[in-house]
Design a protein around this motif. Structure first.
Motif, mmCIF file in Angstrom:
data_model
loop_
_atom_site.group_PDB
_atom_site.id
_atom_site.type_symbol
_atom_site.label_atom_id
_atom_site.label_comp_id
_atom_site.label_asym_id
_atom_site.label_seq_id
_atom_site.Cartn_x
_atom_site.Cartn_y
_atom_site.Cartn_z
ATOM 1 N N LEU A 164 99.575 30.629 89.527
ATOM 2 C CA LEU A 164 98.679 29.320 89.806
ATOM 3 C C LEU A 164 97.544 29.970 90.557
ATOM 4 N N LYS A 165 96.326 29.464 90.169
ATOM 5 C CA LYS A 165 95.223 29.960 91.019
ATOM 6 C C LYS A 165 94.263 28.764 91.641
ATOM 7 N N PHE A 166 94.099 28.623 92.789
ATOM 8 C CA PHE A 166 93.162 27.658 93.276
ATOM 9 C C PHE A 166 91.882 28.168 93.774
ATOM 10 N N ALA A 169 87.291 45.107 80.874
ATOM 11 C CA ALA A 169 88.062 45.618 82.181
ATOM 12 C C ALA A 169 89.333 46.148 81.752
ATOM 13 N N SER A 170 89.539 47.227 82.679
ATOM 14 C CA SER A 170 91.117 47.989 82.053
ATOM 15 C C SER A 170 91.982 47.679 83.405
ATOM 16 N N LEU A 171 93.053 47.747 83.220
ATOM 17 C CA LEU A 171 94.210 47.498 84.139
ATOM 18 C C LEU A 171 94.070 48.415 85.396
ATOM 19 N N LEU A 177 93.311 47.470 89.438
ATOM 20 C CA LEU A 177 93.991 47.531 90.550
ATOM 21 C C LEU A 177 92.992 48.408 91.554
ATOM 22 N N CYS A 178 92.011 49.221 91.304
ATOM 23 C CA CYS A 178 90.877 49.585 92.077
ATOM 24 C C CYS A 178 89.830 49.051 92.427
ATOM 25 N N GLN A 179 89.663 47.673 91.936
ATOM 26 C CA GLN A 179 88.408 46.986 92.037
ATOM 27 C C GLN A 179 88.331 47.198 93.564
ATOM 28 N N ALA A 194 83.534 60.041 90.196
ATOM 29 C CA ALA A 194 84.231 58.929 89.941
ATOM 30 C C ALA A 194 84.914 58.795 88.635
ATOM 31 N N PHE A 195 86.007 58.131 88.354
ATOM 32 C CA PHE A 195 86.088 57.701 86.985
ATOM 33 C C PHE A 195 85.560 56.796 86.486
ATOM 34 N N LEU A 196 85.318 56.572 85.328
ATOM 35 C CA LEU A 196 84.837 55.044 84.852
ATOM 36 C C LEU A 196 85.403 54.728 83.629
ATOM 37 N N ALA A 197 86.005 53.568 83.816
ATOM 38 C CA ALA A 197 86.871 52.857 82.591
ATOM 39 C C ALA A 197 86.041 51.685 82.164
ATOM 40 N N GLY A 198 86.012 50.505 82.251
ATOM 41 C CA GLY A 198 85.277 49.575 81.576
ATOM 42 C C GLY A 198 83.882 49.402 82.339
ATOM 43 N N GLY A 199 84.005 49.860 83.642
ATOM 44 C CA GLY A 199 82.541 49.966 84.403
ATOM 45 C C GLY A 199 82.243 48.601 85.005
ATOM 46 N N THR A 200 82.977 47.641 84.803
ATOM 47 C CA THR A 200 82.698 46.240 85.189
ATOM 48 C C THR A 200 82.392 46.401 86.729
ATOM 49 N N THR A 201 83.273 46.994 87.488
ATOM 50 C CA THR A 201 83.192 46.959 88.847
ATOM 51 C C THR A 201 82.102 48.248 89.444
ATOM 52 N N GLU A 202 82.550 49.461 88.779
ATOM 53 C CA GLU A 202 81.856 50.642 89.188
ATOM 54 C C GLU A 202 80.226 50.357 89.031
ATOM 55 N N VAL A 203 80.039 49.973 87.941
ATOM 56 C CA VAL A 203 78.503 50.013 87.590
ATOM 57 C C VAL A 203 77.634 48.949 88.646
ATOM 58 N N SER A 235 92.076 41.000 93.336
ATOM 59 C CA SER A 235 92.751 40.935 91.910
ATOM 60 C C SER A 235 93.641 39.810 91.632
ATOM 61 N N ASP A 236 93.869 39.337 90.642
ATOM 62 C CA ASP A 236 94.967 38.205 90.158
ATOM 63 C C ASP A 236 96.039 38.965 89.740
ATOM 64 N N VAL A 237 95.959 39.875 88.895
ATOM 65 C CA VAL A 237 97.148 40.543 88.284
ATOM 66 C C VAL A 237 97.930 41.263 89.078
ATOM 67 N N GLY A 253 91.612 35.427 85.131
ATOM 68 C CA GLY A 253 90.651 36.301 85.936
ATOM 69 C C GLY A 253 89.172 36.223 85.100
ATOM 70 N N ALA A 254 88.158 36.557 85.973
ATOM 71 C CA ALA A 254 86.690 37.135 85.237
ATOM 72 C C ALA A 254 86.551 36.129 84.032
ATOM 73 N N SER A 255 85.931 36.578 83.121
ATOM 74 C CA SER A 255 85.581 35.677 81.832
ATOM 75 C C SER A 255 85.972 36.532 80.667
ATOM 76 N N LEU A 306 94.090 60.349 89.058
ATOM 77 C CA LEU A 306 94.198 59.331 87.867
ATOM 78 C C LEU A 306 95.247 58.416 87.643
ATOM 79 N N ILE A 307 95.139 56.903 87.645
ATOM 80 C CA ILE A 307 96.205 56.213 87.085
ATOM 81 C C ILE A 307 96.506 56.408 85.826
ATOM 82 N N VAL A 308 97.578 56.586 85.420
ATOM 83 C CA VAL A 308 97.717 56.748 83.578
ATOM 84 C C VAL A 308 98.380 55.517 83.362
HETATM 85 C C1 LIG Z 1 81.668 38.774 87.489
HETATM 86 C C2 LIG Z 1 83.012 39.084 87.710
HETATM 87 C C3 LIG Z 1 84.305 38.062 87.831
HETATM 88 C C4 LIG Z 1 85.335 38.576 87.995
HETATM 89 N N1 LIG Z 1 86.514 38.036 88.319
HETATM 90 C C5 LIG Z 1 87.742 38.393 88.438
HETATM 91 C C6 LIG Z 1 88.832 37.304 88.853
HETATM 92 O O1 LIG Z 1 88.697 36.188 88.766
HETATM 93 N N2 LIG Z 1 90.123 38.218 88.893
HETATM 94 C C7 LIG Z 1 90.293 39.442 88.924
HETATM 95 O O2 LIG Z 1 91.193 40.091 89.140
HETATM 96 N N3 LIG Z 1 89.270 40.378 88.678
HETATM 97 C C8 LIG Z 1 87.848 39.784 88.568
HETATM 98 N N4 LIG Z 1 86.997 40.621 88.251
HETATM 99 C C9 LIG Z 1 87.033 42.078 88.716
HETATM 100 C C10 LIG Z 1 87.447 42.876 87.105
HETATM 101 O O3 LIG Z 1 88.755 42.375 86.971
HETATM 102 C C11 LIG Z 1 87.229 44.261 87.392
HETATM 103 O O4 LIG Z 1 85.902 44.377 87.602
HETATM 104 C C12 LIG Z 1 87.792 45.173 86.362
HETATM 105 O O5 LIG Z 1 89.232 44.787 86.024
HETATM 106 C C13 LIG Z 1 87.792 46.641 86.753
HETATM 107 O O6 LIG Z 1 88.096 47.210 85.540
HETATM 108 P P1 LIG Z 1 87.323 48.463 85.113
HETATM 109 O O7 LIG Z 1 87.963 49.086 83.587
HETATM 110 O O8 LIG Z 1 85.930 47.626 84.395
HETATM 111 O O9 LIG Z 1 86.928 49.290 86.080
HETATM 112 P P2 LIG Z 1 85.921 50.290 86.482
HETATM 113 O O10 LIG Z 1 84.542 49.454 87.036
HETATM 114 O O11 LIG Z 1 85.553 51.154 85.416
HETATM 115 O O12 LIG Z 1 86.378 51.160 87.834
HETATM 116 C C14 LIG Z 1 86.857 50.400 89.093
HETATM 117 C C15 LIG Z 1 87.020 51.515 89.905
HETATM 118 O O13 LIG Z 1 88.344 51.905 89.564
HETATM 119 C C16 LIG Z 1 88.476 53.459 89.407
HETATM 120 N N5 LIG Z 1 89.136 53.580 88.169
HETATM 121 C C17 LIG Z 1 89.182 53.033 87.072
HETATM 122 N N6 LIG Z 1 89.867 53.303 86.145
HETATM 123 C C18 LIG Z 1 90.910 54.234 86.907
HETATM 124 C C19 LIG Z 1 91.993 55.223 86.554
HETATM 125 N N7 LIG Z 1 92.672 55.056 85.385
HETATM 126 N N8 LIG Z 1 92.526 55.812 87.652
HETATM 127 C C20 LIG Z 1 91.899 55.847 88.988
HETATM 128 N N9 LIG Z 1 90.630 55.158 89.309
HETATM 129 C C21 LIG Z 1 90.231 54.466 88.213
HETATM 130 C C22 LIG Z 1 86.923 53.639 89.083
HETATM 131 O O14 LIG Z 1 86.667 55.027 89.483
HETATM 132 C C23 LIG Z 1 86.175 52.841 90.197
HETATM 133 O O15 LIG Z 1 86.115 52.945 91.205
HETATM 134 C C24 LIG Z 1 85.584 40.148 88.122
HETATM 135 C C25 LIG Z 1 84.636 41.163 87.880
HETATM 136 C C26 LIG Z 1 83.410 40.523 87.778
HETATM 137 C C27 LIG Z 1 82.212 41.380 87.338
#
Ligand SMILES: Cc1cc2nc3c(=O)[nH]c(=O)nc-3n(C[C@H](O)[C@H](O)[C@H](O)COP(=O)(O)OP(=O)(O)OC[C@H]3O[C@@H](n4cnc5c(N)ncnc54)[C@H](O)[C@@H]3O)c2cc1C
Length: 330
Positions: free
Chosen positions: A229-231, A107-109, A113-115, A26-35, A163-165, A98-100, A211-213
């Motif tokens: 607006l977010k509720f 976190a990447s765009l 989209l793939c979260q 799997a691709f790893l970008a910011g890792g905030t979802t995948e990890v 996702s918000d965005v 979104g998030a903090s 890969l999303i570019v």
């Molecule tokens: C505590 C917490 C609160 C959050 N709150 C919000 C919120 O309020 N609103 C909101 O919108 N989001 C929220 N998020 C989600 C956050 O925005 C996502 O975790 C983040 O955007 C994912 O980006 P990343 O780069 O870390 O992705 P990664 O964790 O690196 O990847 C996520 C997934 O996308 C795939 N991927 C990544 N990049 C690509 C690419 N270029 N092409 C194809 N596949 C790809 C990976 O393989 C994986 O499956 C929250 C997350 C956390 C942990």
């Protein structure tokens, strides 16, 4: 313990080759979802291909008034880019709500989209969940489901898209650009998110090795008046119960153009096509906004704990349209 290996891609071709080489890569970008999902045992990835060296971080104004956003652009960088703030305030506001701060710096765009959904039954690793283990059922149908979807649901899944965005991107006809073994593709953002139907485990029309570019947003003057607006249960660090991206253009009291999308209520970011169609050519009044919102939610399916979202979504849509009309950003 499951083994996990890691490699760092040098360029796009290298990333595609590395991810294609392993059936569980799997691709790893910011890792905030995948990890998170690896730790929870929900992601079964056995090899991570780090894409952070790829030159995909640009946030650029396009000559047509639109935007190009690289897949690796960080949420905070996109939210604060002047072209986004001024041309697409709803995109900027959606990201900033979104998030903090720390997560938005990582976190990447593309990753956003793939979260995966925040549905607790997917994440607990044990409940019945057709997204995690196809065929096991959906524990949310009869379990606690206050945060779940009322639009686009099926008997197999009622999880919301988090996702918000994505809500703002869908409202403004963004296009997701990908590359894979079969070449490059451009996918309308609205089509990038799939309804669950009978296969909720399939969330996007792209392959594991695609890969999303980048993301392009076409220029449109109406976006300058847009709001997001977010509720939610608390004012920060929380996902939406309901959110709305809205923009409206009016001439002599008549709606000439409108964009409306909802978050937190659908199994995908929800473009309110029916409400938009009901509004164009009619009066820009609160009564008309309310009627249009009711049209959009007419087929919503509420359950024991989440039926309140049907009314909340309508009120949010009306407020979003009113604020765009009056030029109130947030
Ligand atoms: C505590 C917490 C609160 C959050 N709150 C919000 C919120 O309020 N609103 C909101 O919108 N989001 C929220 N998020 C989600 C956050 O925005 C996502 O975790 C983040 O955007 C994912 O980006 P990343 O780069 O870390 O992705 P990664 O964790 O690196 O990847 C996520 C997934 O996308 C795939 N991927 C990544 N990049 C690509 C690419 N270029 N092409 C194809 N596949 C790809 C990976 O393989 C994986 O499956 C929250 C997350 C956390 C942990």
């Amino acid at each position: 313990m499951r083994p996990l290996t890691y490699s760092r891609a040098r360029d796009v071709d290298d990333a595609l080759a590395l991810v294609a080489a392993g059936p569980d890569s799997a691709f790893l970008a910011g890792g905030t979802t995948e990890v998170d999902l690896l730790r929870a045992g929900v992601s079964r990835s056995g090899h991570l291909v780090d894409i952070n060296d790829l030159p995909l971080t640009a946030v650029e104004d396009r000559p047509d008034g639109g935007l190009h956003i690289g897949a690796l652009a960080r949420m905070n960088d996109v939210a604060r880019a002047p072209g986004v703030v001024h041309r697409f305030p709803a995109i900027s506001r959606a990201l900033l709500q979104g998030a903090s701060e720390q997560l938005r710096n990582m976190a990447s765009l593309g990753g956003n989209l793939c979260q995966r959904t925040r549905c607790p039954y997917l994440r607990d690793g044990v409940s019945a969940c057709n997204k995690r283990e196809p065929g096991t059922g959906c524990a949310a149908l009869d379990g606690p489901n206050r945060g779940h979807a009322v639009l686009g649901t099926s008997d197999h899944c009622i999880a919301t898209h988090p996702s918000d965005v994505a809500v703002a991107l869908v409202a403004f006809d963004a296009v997701v650009h990908t590359v894979g073994a079969a070449g490059a593709r451009a996918i309308a953002a609205d089509d990038f998110f799939l309804l669950p139907g009978e296969t909720p485990e399939i969330e996007h029309p792209i392959g594991r090795d695609e890969l999303i570019v980048g993301i392009d947003v076409p220029g449109t003057p109406i976006a300058r008046n847009s709001v997001y607006l977010k509720f939610r249960d608390r004012q920060s660090y929380e996902f939406a119960l309901v959110s709305v991206a809205a923009a409206i253009e009016v001439d002599a009291g008549i709606v000439t153009d409108v964009r409306l999308a909802l978050g937190g209520v659908g199994t995908k970011p929800w473009r309110a096509w029916r409400a938009e169609a009901a509004l164009v050519g009619g009066p820009a009044t609160e009564a008309a906004f309310r009627r249009a919102a009711a049209v959009e939610l007419a087929d919503a399916v509420g359950r024991e704990q989440n039926a309140f979202k049907i009314e909340l979504a309508q009120r949010a849509a009306v407020r979003g349209l009113n604020q765009s009309l009056k030029g109130i950003r947030s």
